[in-house]
Scaffold this motif. Structure first.
Motif, PDB file in Angstrom:
ATOM      1  N   ALA A 218      24.873  27.362 -65.768  1.00  0.00           N
ATOM      2  CA  ALA A 218      26.415  27.242 -66.589  1.00  0.00           C
ATOM      3  C   ALA A 218      27.348  28.534 -66.981  1.00  0.00           C
ATOM      4  O   ALA A 218      27.935  28.830 -66.798  1.00  0.00           O
ATOM      5  N   LYS A 219      26.612  29.224 -67.916  1.00  0.00           N
ATOM      6  CA  LYS A 219      26.475  30.166 -67.980  1.00  0.00           C
ATOM      7  C   LYS A 219      26.572  31.616 -67.932  1.00  0.00           C
ATOM      8  O   LYS A 219      27.330  32.701 -67.334  1.00  0.00           O
ATOM      9  N   ASP A 220      25.937  31.355 -66.889  1.00  0.00           N
ATOM     10  CA  ASP A 220      25.028  32.557 -65.410  1.00  0.00           C
ATOM     11  C   ASP A 220      26.678  32.923 -64.440  1.00  0.00           C
ATOM     12  O   ASP A 220      27.151  33.120 -64.281  1.00  0.00           O
ATOM     13  N   ALA A 243      43.181  30.232 -57.570  1.00  0.00           N
ATOM     14  CA  ALA A 243      43.361  28.652 -57.171  1.00  0.00           C
ATOM     15  C   ALA A 243      42.539  27.715 -56.437  1.00  0.00           C
ATOM     16  O   ALA A 243      43.059  26.943 -56.600  1.00  0.00           O
ATOM     17  N   ARG A 244      41.410  28.625 -55.630  1.00  0.00           N
ATOM     18  CA  ARG A 244      40.776  27.797 -54.665  1.00  0.00           C
ATOM     19  C   ARG A 244      39.527  28.256 -54.724  1.00  0.00           C
ATOM     20  O   ARG A 244      38.790  28.814 -53.919  1.00  0.00           O
ATOM     21  N   ILE A 245      38.805  27.495 -55.557  1.00  0.00           N
ATOM     22  CA  ILE A 245      37.237  27.685 -56.637  1.00  0.00           C
ATOM     23  C   ILE A 245      36.565  27.176 -55.726  1.00  0.00           C
ATOM     24  O   ILE A 245      37.013  26.100 -56.318  1.00  0.00           O
ATOM     25  N   GLY A 246      35.126  26.893 -55.224  1.00  0.00           N
ATOM     26  CA  GLY A 246      34.197  25.618 -55.472  1.00  0.00           C
ATOM     27  C   GLY A 246      32.898  26.319 -55.716  1.00  0.00           C
ATOM     28  O   GLY A 246      32.719  27.709 -55.813  1.00  0.00           O
ATOM     29  N   MET A 247      31.850  25.079 -56.133  1.00  0.00           N
ATOM     30  CA  MET A 247      30.909  25.530 -56.503  1.00  0.00           C
ATOM     31  C   MET A 247      30.043  25.208 -55.931  1.00  0.00           C
ATOM     32  O   MET A 247      30.154  23.256 -55.964  1.00  0.00           O
ATOM     33  N   ALA A 248      28.777  24.884 -55.460  1.00  0.00           N
ATOM     34  CA  ALA A 248      27.540  24.077 -54.817  1.00  0.00           C
ATOM     35  C   ALA A 248      25.994  24.972 -54.818  1.00  0.00           C
ATOM     36  O   ALA A 248      26.006  26.156 -55.508  1.00  0.00           O
ATOM     37  N   VAL A 260      29.155  23.167 -64.088  1.00  0.00           N
ATOM     38  CA  VAL A 260      30.162  24.048 -64.113  1.00  0.00           C
ATOM     39  C   VAL A 260      31.366  23.371 -64.440  1.00  0.00           C
ATOM     40  O   VAL A 260      32.564  24.008 -64.025  1.00  0.00           O
ATOM     41  N   LEU A 261      31.794  22.767 -63.002  1.00  0.00           N
ATOM     42  CA  LEU A 261      32.981  22.011 -62.915  1.00  0.00           C
ATOM     43  C   LEU A 261      33.521  20.979 -63.553  1.00  0.00           C
ATOM     44  O   LEU A 261      34.833  21.105 -63.396  1.00  0.00           O
ATOM     45  N   GLY A 262      32.758  20.567 -65.081  1.00  0.00           N
ATOM     46  CA  GLY A 262      32.955  19.900 -65.874  1.00  0.00           C
ATOM     47  C   GLY A 262      34.109  21.035 -66.880  1.00  0.00           C
ATOM     48  O   GLY A 262      34.402  20.598 -67.848  1.00  0.00           O
ATOM     49  N   VAL A 267      37.660  26.139 -61.567  1.00  0.00           N
ATOM     50  CA  VAL A 267      36.874  25.543 -60.726  1.00  0.00           C
ATOM     51  C   VAL A 267      37.339  24.084 -60.183  1.00  0.00           C
ATOM     52  O   VAL A 267      37.925  23.163 -61.051  1.00  0.00           O
ATOM     53  N   SER A 268      37.734  23.879 -58.726  1.00  0.00           N
ATOM     54  CA  SER A 268      38.342  22.524 -58.295  1.00  0.00           C
ATOM     55  C   SER A 268      37.522  21.540 -57.977  1.00  0.00           C
ATOM     56  O   SER A 268      37.810  20.493 -57.481  1.00  0.00           O
TER      57      SER A 268
END
Length: 414
Positions: A218-220, A243-248, A260-262, A267-268
């Motif tokens: 998550a830090k990375d 304003a439009r960022i995702g993680m997978a 990271v989302l939490g 991150v949306s």
């Protein structure tokens, strides 16, 4: 979510058919047998191997082509987090990461990026076969014209290179996204500029603290996000919509994406591809959209190895739990079609690969993975209409909807 800090990080302990096989394959790829030539690769003053020889590029198999005919570029960068000492190898100094950035390009002309270099292929696969794989992204191509683009950051499975998510990255880039794939140093073999290869430092047979791995990832990922959205972009001329960022991510990379989302308000939405959870939920739970895309998890519901059901209760926003009943843990990565195209790594019995990949074909697993990730991020980051995530689809009968709640998207008003 429960803490399972003593469970193996390779494919953390689910009691399902194929789990042991997937763990065996991942353990092999994580470097328990890494050849001595790769392990002792010296630093060099020569430029890093960013382009495979032309003969190798023309002779090898090709990453599944993006479904949209849009030129894409790729830039590889080394980033150093000056605020952190490396947790897995403190003697190395500050935490350094390698990142690939894929994006829509102005032109498709130029040298295409190699899948990996011959040296890294040796370290990851035990031979140079991966270096013959052809991609579709042009090295350091000029970005296409247009406004600020949505960003998706990708985290691979433990022991896996960022290259293992190339097909997904190229698909998203062809559809207008900026995509950043991250190598988590000392959790896999990573090649740095000059040809220096750092091996996995925590891939031994001993049990490790998976929660610590997630927290460090998550830090990375948040550090990489800082650099990608900075005023001085890592790719000149490339604009990212903050304003439009995702993680997978895949496996523990998927758990890290949700982590990271939490944590990060920027991150949306996040997608977890078959990754168990190891950390407690943030206070108040995760209120933003989450896609859980798993393999053969239906039989585990409510069982002692089911970490998704407890986590589901703490996800209070839009959410989907999809299950590929005939899939395997590796079905959501490039490893399935690579096994078909270049063969298995040395020492991996065919029966272990069959368990890791399930009984679905590599073409189908690749197609459904790309389709559902695109549908998720289009919906959540672009507010784009689409019915694929509303319920079972005749186009992808392999995908079952185990649980679903919520409608709409996380796209912010602009």
């Amino acid at each position: 979510m429960t803490k399972n800090s003593a469970r193996r990080c390779v494919h953390p302990g689910r009691g399902r058919t194929g789990t042991v096989a997937a763990a065996t394959l991942l353990a092999t790829l994580a470097g328990s047998w890494i050849p001595a030539v790769a392990a002792s690769a010296p630093a060099s003053t020569a430029p890093t191997a960013l382009a495979a020889p032309a003969a190798a590029r023309s002779a090898g198999p090709e990453v599944p082509a993006p479904t949209v005919r849009q030129p894409i570029g790729e830039k590889t960068v080394r980033l150093v987090d000056e605020s952190r000492t490396d947790p897995w190898k403190p003697s190395a100094g500050k935490r350094e990461l390698m990142v690939s950035v894929w994006y829509p390009a102005r032109s498709g002309r130029g040298t295409t990026a190699p899948y990996v270099s011959p040296g890294l292929s040796e370290a990851l696969y035990g031979n140079t076969k991966l270096s013959t794989v052809r991609t579709h992204a042009v090295v350091d191509a000029a970005p296409a014209a247009g406004g600020a683009r949505p960003l998706v950051v990708l985290s691979p499975g433990f022991g896996q290179s960022r290259a293992s998510l190339t097909s997904v990255a190229e698909e998203l880039a062809s559809r207008g996204y900026v995509v950043a794939g991250v190598d988590h140093t000392y959790e896999t073999a990573v090649e740095f500029p000059g040809g220096r290869i750092e091996q996995c430092a925590i891939c031994g047979p001993e049990e490790r603290d998976n929660a610590a791995v997630v927290r460090n990832r998550a830090k990375d990922l948040r550090f990489v996000l800082d650099r990608i959205v900075a005023n001085s972009p890592v790719v000149p001329g490339l604009r990212v919509d903050r304003a439009r960022i995702g993680m997978a991510g895949h496996s523990i990379g998927g758990a890290s994406a949700v982590e990271v989302l939490g944590q990060d308000a920027r991150v949306s939405a996040a997608a977890d591809m078959d990754g168990d959870f190891f950390t407690d939920p943030p206070a108040g739970g995760v209120k933003k959209p989450v896609l859980l895309l798993g393999a053969a998890r239906a039989g585990d519901l409510g069982g002692p190895m089911d970490t998704w059901s407890p986590a589901w209760k703490h996800m209070t926003g839009w959410k989907r739990w999809l299950d590929v009943g005939k899939g395997g843990h590796m079905s959501f990565t490039d490893m399935h079609w690579l096994a078909d195209q270049v063969g298995l790594p040395p020492g991996v019995p065919p029966e272990d690969a069959a368990g890791a990949f399930g009984t679905i074909s590599s073409d189908r697993s690749n197609a459904l993975t790309r389709a559902y990730l695109v549908a998720f991020f289009d919906r959540q980051l672009r507010n784009a209409p689409g019915k694929l995530l509303d319920g079972p689809s005749a186009e992808f009968p392999e995908v079952a909807f185990l649980k679903q709640e919520g409608g709409g998207s996380a796209a912010r008003k602009r």
